[in-house]
Design a protein around this motif. Structure first.
Motif, short mmCIF file in Angstrom:
data_model
loop_
_atom_site.label_atom_id
_atom_site.label_comp_id
_atom_site.label_asym_id
_atom_site.label_seq_id
_atom_site.Cartn_x
_atom_site.Cartn_y
_atom_site.Cartn_z
N GLN A 1 4.44 12.60 14.03
CA GLN A 1 3.37 13.26 14.21
C GLN A 1 2.37 13.69 13.37
O GLN A 1 1.28 13.66 13.65
CB GLN A 1 3.85 14.49 15.11
CG GLN A 1 3.01 15.39 15.75
CD GLN A 1 3.92 16.44 16.59
OE1 GLN A 1 4.87 15.90 17.37
NE2 GLN A 1 3.59 17.72 16.40
N ALA B 1 -0.24 11.42 12.89
CA ALA B 1 -1.35 11.39 13.97
C ALA B 1 -2.18 12.65 13.80
O ALA B 1 -3.45 12.25 14.24
CB ALA B 1 -0.38 11.37 15.39
N TYR B 2 -1.84 13.66 13.66
CA TYR B 2 -2.90 14.81 13.92
C TYR B 2 -3.59 15.17 12.59
O TYR B 2 -4.63 15.94 12.56
CB TYR B 2 -2.24 16.05 14.42
CG TYR B 2 -1.16 16.67 13.52
CD1 TYR B 2 -1.52 17.36 12.50
CD2 TYR B 2 0.38 16.49 13.69
CE1 TYR B 2 -0.62 17.92 11.55
CE2 TYR B 2 1.25 17.26 13.02
CZ TYR B 2 0.79 17.86 11.86
OH TYR B 2 1.66 18.44 10.98
N VAL C 1 0.78 10.30 19.62
CA VAL C 1 -0.15 9.22 18.57
C VAL C 1 -1.06 8.55 19.36
O VAL C 1 -2.22 8.59 18.93
CB VAL C 1 1.11 8.13 18.11
CG1 VAL C 1 0.33 7.40 17.13
CG2 VAL C 1 2.12 8.97 17.38
N CYS D 1 -3.92 11.08 19.89
CA CYS D 1 -4.63 11.45 18.80
C CYS D 1 -5.64 10.45 18.08
O CYS D 1 -6.61 10.63 17.88
CB CYS D 1 -3.53 11.88 17.80
SG CYS D 1 -2.69 13.37 17.78
N TRP D 2 -5.00 9.13 18.32
CA TRP D 2 -5.99 7.95 17.86
C TRP D 2 -6.99 7.86 18.66
O TRP D 2 -8.09 7.26 18.38
CB TRP D 2 -5.03 7.03 17.39
CG TRP D 2 -4.43 7.20 16.23
CD1 TRP D 2 -2.96 7.32 16.27
CD2 TRP D 2 -4.76 7.25 14.84
NE1 TRP D 2 -2.68 7.67 14.81
CE2 TRP D 2 -3.60 7.71 13.91
CE3 TRP D 2 -5.94 7.06 14.23
CZ2 TRP D 2 -3.77 7.64 12.61
CZ3 TRP D 2 -6.04 7.42 12.84
CH2 TRP D 2 -5.16 7.72 11.93
#
Ligand code: SF4
Ligand code: SF4
Lengths: 143, 402, 314
Positions: free
Chosen positions: C140, C143-144, C288, C291-292
C-alpha cells in the motif's frame, strides 16, 4: 445506472445533526412489550402440586417440592430457564406467571436459583392475591 | 512467496460462530480451501428424542437465533403431518406472518453483516437501526425480540389483534422506503460494487450441482423457492413471484435479498388484509401424536430448512433430523472461494448467510462393532448399485470434488 | 539554556506532551463524528485517554519466536519519527521550530518511517496474520506515497521553495494562489487516508480478513505506544496538509494562528472521519489500481498546472 463513491454522503450528513438512535439503556429503562416473558413468578397459594409444569419444562428449570399438606414450594433455575413460559401456559391453576424482570445477571450459579416458599402451614388458600399482576418486582416471598 | 495456509477460524473476527476455513494462499490468491465443521455441535436432535414434543418444539426453536420461527414451524409441520393433526386456517396465516416478519429481520441483519465484512460499518449501523422496527413489531406480537415462541402443536400460541395489524401497516411504508434506499446504495456505491460483483462466482450449473439453496441459489438464477414449489402454511393462497438474479456472484445474492425484502412487504400486506377469522389453535393442548413419519420443507430466510420427523404414538418423537440451510450451501462455498482473494473470504462466506451452529453435527465412527468403515468410493459404488436395481443408472453423475 | 529550550520543545510543546494530548483529542473527534455519521452517540470525551491508560495497564505479551528487542523498540521508533516531523511544521506563526531549506522533504520522509515500522513490526511478530498485514502495509505504501509526494510538491513548486516556512510566508503574501492547489489537496486527503490506514484503505489491518493485521501480536504497553503514534501521525499528517494546502491567516497574532492551526487540523480530521464512514474497504489490488490509475494522473495534472502557473506566479 450511475454509480459513484460516497453514495451515502447526504444521509450521513443529515444524520450527524439528528438525535442519535442510541437508547441510553441503564439510565433510561428499556421499554418492554406487555407480553414479555421474563422471570417466572410462583404464587404458592394457588399451586396444587400437579407438577404439570415440571413435565412440560423443556430445560428442567422448575422444581415443585411438597412441603406439607397441600403446601408446595417452587425453585426455578434461572440459568437453565429458556423463558419460553410454557410452564405458565401449562399450569391449570394459574400459579405461575411471567414477570417483566429480565435483568437477572449474577456472578454465581447459586444466585440464579430462585426459591419461592410454600405458604405457611396454617394459612388456608382462600384469598389468593389478584391474578395477572405483572409487576417487575415480583410479589412472591424470596424473590 | 511460497504457499501459506491461513486458518480463518475457529476463532476469527469474521466469523460470529466457530467454524474453520483453512485457506491456502499464494500471495493474496486462494489456491485451496478446506472446511471443518463440528466445533459447535450441541446434540439437539438427541435432546429432542429424549423430550416430549411440547418440549422439543422449544429446543428446536433455538437451533437458530435468527430463523427460530422457521425451525419450530418446520418441525411442527412435520409432526402435524405425521400425526394427521388439523391446524386452523387462522393459525396457518399467523405462522406465515411471523415467518415473513422474521425474513425482514434476517435479511436486514444480513445486509448489515455484509457491510461489516467489507469494512463498511456505516451500512451495518443503518440497517441494524432500521431492523429495530421489525424487532419491535415481533416483540409487540409475541412478547420477545427473538425466539418468539409463537407456535403450539396444532395452532398458534398468540393471536394477532387489530392493534397489531395497525402497527404493522404503519411500519410497512417505512420499511419500503428504507429498503428502496439500501437498494439504491447497493447499486450505486462504487466501493461496495467493487467488492461485491464478480466475487464468489457460482454459475447456475454449479449452484444446481452443489445443491445450493435459498438466496444463494436464486442469486445464481436457479428458480427454486419452497414457498412456491411446495407451498405450505398460507402460501397456497398468497400471490408472489420468486426473486431471481443472474449475476451469479455476491452482488447477485445481495440483490436477491433486497428484492425479497420488497416482496415480503407485499406478502405481509396480503396476510394482514386477508387474515381469516376463526380459532387459532386446538381447544385442548395436544400431547400425544399418532405414529407416522413426515418430511417438511420450509423456506427459511437463509434457504431451505428440512425437518424429518418420525412419531411413535406417544408424546415423544422417535427421531427428528434437521437439515439447516447452511449445510446445503457449504459445499458451494469451497467452489466460490477457489481462485478468489483472501480479502473476499469473509464476504463470500457471509453471502450464504451461514449459521454454523445450526449446521454442526458430530460423526462418530464406530469401528469396534466389527462393521466395515466405508469410504466415499465404496458408498458411491453401493449407491449406484442400489439405484441400478431400481432401474436408474447414475454412473454418469460426477461425484463432487473429484 | 539551549538544552532547556530543546528539552521543552521535545517533551512539552510542540513535542510529546502537546502531540499526545492533541492526538487523543483528534481521536475523540474522529470517533465521535464517525459515530454521529452513523446515527450513534459515540464515546464520551475521555474515552481515548481511558483506552490508552487501560492498554498501559494490560500485560504485554511478546511472541516467543519474535526478536524481542526489535519487537519492543519499533513502537518507540514510530512515535519518535512522528514527533520529530512535528518540529518542522509551523504551528503558532509562519515559522517552525527547526525549519531549514528543504524541510518539506524531511517531513515527508519522516512520515514514511511509521509505515516502515508497521511493516517491520508485522514481520517481526512471526505470525501469519501479522506478516500478511505487513506485506499489505508495504504494498500500500508504494501505491499512495508517490501521488502524495507529488501532490505535496505542487504548492512548493509554485512558491519556489522546499521549506515549509518560506512557503507559509509566500502564501501569506499571495493568499489567492492557494486555490491553484485544490486538486492536489484532494489527492493528498485521499492518500493520507491510505497513510493512516483508514477505510477505504484500512487493508493492512482489515479485521474481518486478517484479525489485527500488523498489530495482531502486539498487546499492552507496546500496543498503547503504537496506537498513540498512530494518533499523533493523524495530527502531524493533517498539520502537514494544513501547512501546505491551507496556509491562510498565518500573519495574525500567534495565539490566533495557534487556534487556527488547531481548527484546521480538526477540520481535516473531521473530513477523514467522513471519508472513513462513507466507503467499503477496497481490496489491495483495487487500492493499488486506484492509486495508479486515478490518484496518480490527478497528481500529475496538478503538477502540470503548477508548472504552467509558476510562469505567471509572482
Ligand atoms: S403446574 Fe401449576 S399447579 Fe401444577 S405444580 Fe406447577 S405450579 Fe403447581
Ligand atoms: S419458562 Fe420455560 S424453561 Fe423457564 S421454567 Fe417455565 S417452562 Fe421451564
Amino acid at each position: 445506472m450511475s454509480h459513484h463513491p460516497g453514495r451515502m454522503v447526504g444521509e450521513l450528513l443529515r444524520h450527524s445533526v439528528r438525535q442519535p438512535a442510541t437508547i441510553r439503556y441503564p439510565a433510561v429503562k428499556a421499554d418492554l412489550p406487555d407480553k414479555f416473558r421474563g422471570r417466572i413468578q410462583f404464587i404458592a397459594e394457588r399451586c396444587i402440586g400437579c407438577r404439570m409444569c415440571m413435565r412440560d419444562c423443556p430445560s428442567n428449570a422448575i422444581h415443585i417440592t411438597k412441603e406439607g399438606d397441600k403446601r408446595f414450594s417452587c425453585r426455578i433455575y434461572l440459568d437453565r430457564c429458556i423463558y419460553c413460559a410454557q410452564c405458565v401456559d401449562t399450569c391449570p391453576k394459574d400459579a405461575l406467571y411471567a414477570t417483566m424482570d429480565f435483568e437477572l445477571a449474577a456472578f454465581t450459579h447459586d444466585a440464579l436459583q430462585r426459591d419461592y416458599d410454600a405458604p405457611p402451614a396454617t394459612a388456608e388458600p382462600e384469598a389468593p392475591p389478584a391474578p395477572e399482576t405483572k409487576d417487575s418486582e415480583g410479589t412472591g416471598p424470596g424473590a | 512467496m511460497a504457499n501459506v495456509t491461513i486458518p480463518v477460524g475457529p476463532q476469527h473476527p469474521a466469523l460470529k460462530e466457530p467454524e474453520c476455513f483453512k485457506v491456502t494462499l499464494d500471495g493474496e490468491k486462494i489456491v485451496g480451501v478446506e472446511i471443518r465443521l463440528g466445533y459447535n455441535h450441541r446434540g439437539i436432535e438427541k435432546a429432542c428424542e429424549e423430550r416430549t414434543i411440547v418440549q422439543s418444539q422449544y429446543i428446536l426453536e433455538r437451533v437458530c437465533g435468527i430463523c427460530s420461527h422457521s425451525h419450530s414451524t418446520c418441525f411442527l409441520m412435520a409432526v402435524e403431518e405425521a400425526g394427521k393433526i388439523e391446524v386452523p386456517r387462522r393459525a396457518l396465516w399467523i405462522r406465515t406472518l411471523i415467518g415473513e416478519l422474521e425474513r425482514i429481520h434476517s435479511h436486514l441483519l444480513w445486509l448489515g453483516v455484509a457491510g461489516h465484512e467489507l469494512g463498511f460499518d456505516t451500512l451495518l449501523m443503518y440497517t441494524w437501526r432500521d431492523r429495530e422496527l421489525v424487532m419491535d413489531l415481533l416483540a409487540l406480537i409475541s412478547g420477545n425480540r427473538v425466539n418468539y415462541n409463537m407456535n403450539v402443536l396444532g395452532g398458534a400460541r398468540r393471536d394477532i389483534t387489530d392493534a397489531h395489524r395497525a402497527e404493522i401497516r404503519k411500519a410497512l411504508p417505512v420499511f419500503r422506503e428504507r429498503t428502496a434506499y439500501y437498494a439504491r446504495v447497493a447499486q450505486e456505491e462504487s466501493t461496495l460494487i467493487a467488492r461485491l460483483s464478480g466475487v464468489g462466482r457460482l454459475t447456475k450449473e454449479e449452484a444446481i450441482f452443489y445443491n445450493a439453496n435459498g438466496p444463494t441459489a436464486r442469486g445464481s438464477g436457479v428458480d427454486r423457492d419452497t414457498r412456491r414449489d411446495d407451498p405450505y402454511l398460507a402460501f397456497p393462497e398468497l400471490e408472489f413471484e420468486v426473486v431471481l438474479d443472474d449475476h451469479s456472484d455476491v452482488y447477485g445474492r445481495t440483490l436477491v435479498r433486497i428484492g425479497e425484502l420488497m416482496q415480503t412487504y407485499d406478502l405481509i400486506e396480503q396476510i394482514i388484509d386477508g387474515l381469516p377469522e376463526g380459532p387459532i389453535g386446538p381447544a385442548r393442548a395436544i400431547r400425544r401424536v399418532a405414529a407416522g413419519e413426515a418430511v417438511s420443507r420450509y423456506e427459511a430466510p437463509r434457504g431451505e430448512d428440512i425437518h424429518y420427523v418420525c412419531t411413535n404414538g406417544t408424546d415423544k418423537v422417535e427421531r427428528v433430523k434437521v437439515r439447516a440451510p447452511t449445510l446445503g450451501n457449504l459445499p458451494a462455498v469451497v467452489r466460490m472461494l477457489e481462485g478468489g482473494f483472501l480479502a473476499d473470504v469473509p464476504i463470500v462466506v457471509a453471502a450464504i448467510d451461514p449459521c454454523f451452529s445450526c449446521t454442526d453435527r458430530g460423526i462418530r465412527v464406530a469401528r469396534s462393532q466389527g462393521q466395515d468403515v466405508w469410504d466415499a468410493d465404496a458408498l458411491r459404488a453401493y449407491a449406484i448399485e442400489f439405484y441400478r436395481k431400481r432401474g436408474l443408472d447414475l454412473t454418469r453423475v460426477k461425484a463432487p470434488g473429484r | 539554556m539551549g538544552v532547556l529550550v530543546a528539552l521543552y520543545a521535545i517533551l512539552i510543546f510542540p513535542g510529546l506532551a502537546f502531540l499526545s494530548t492533541f492526538g487523543l483529542v483528534a481521536e475523540y473527534v474522529d470517533r465521535k463524528l464517525y459515530a454521529r455519521f452513523q446515527n450513534r452517540m459515540g464515546p464520551p470525551w475521555f474515552q481515548p485517554f481511558a483506552d490508552f491508560v487501560k492498554l498501559l495497564g494490560k500485560e504485554t505479551i511478546i511472541p516467543a519466536e519474535a526478536n524481542a528487542t526489535v519487537f519492543k523498540v519499533l513502537p518507540a521508533v514510530a512515535m519518535a519519527a512522528v514527533v520529530t516531523a512535528m518540529f518542522y511544521i509551523p504551528v503558532w506563526d509562519n515559522r517552525s521550530l527547526l525549519g531549514f531549506e528543504g524541510d518539506l522533504i524531511v517531513v515527508i520522509y519522516l512520515l514514511t518511517i511509521p509505515t516502515l515500522t508497521f511493516f517491520l513490526a508485522g514481520w517481526a511478530s512471526t505470525s501469519l496474520y501479522a506478516a500478511m498485514g505487513a506485506v499489505r502495509s508495504l504494498t500500500q505504501l508504494f501505491a499512495y506515497e508517490v501521488p502524495l509526494y507529488m501532490a505535496l510538491l505542487a504548492p512548493a513548486l509554485l512558491a519556489r521553495t522546499w521549506s515549509l516556512q518560506t512557503m507559509a510566508r509566500w502564501y501569506t503574501e499571495h493568499p489567492a494562489w492557494m486555490l491553484a492547489n485544490l486538486l492536489g489537496f484532494l489527492v493528498a486527503i485521499v492518500a493520507l487516508q491510505g497513510k493512516l490506514e483508514k477505510v477505504p484503505f484500512d487493508i493492512p489491518e482489515a479485521e474481518t480478513e486478517i484479525v489485527g493485521g500488523t498489530f495482531t501480536e502486539y498487546s499492552g504497553r507496546l500496543l498503547a505506544v503504537f496506537r498513540m503514534a498512530i494518533d499523533m501521525e493523524m495530527v502531524v499528517g493533517a498539520a502537514l496538509l494544513a501547512a501546505v494546502f491551507l496556509p491562510f491567516g498565518l500573519g495574525l497574532h500567534p495565539v490566533l494562528v495557534f487556534v487556527l492551526f488547531l481548527a484546521k487540523v480538526l477540520f481535516l480530521v473531521a473530513l477523514a472521519a467522513l471519508l472513513r464512514a462513507l466507503f467499503a474497504r477496497l481490496r489491495i489490488e483495487q487500492m493499488v489500481d486506484f492509486c495508479w490509475r486515478i490518484l496518480m494522473p490527478a497528481a500529475l495534472l496538478q503538477l502540470l498546472l503548477t508548472v504552467v502557473l509558476s510562469g505567471v506566479a509572482p
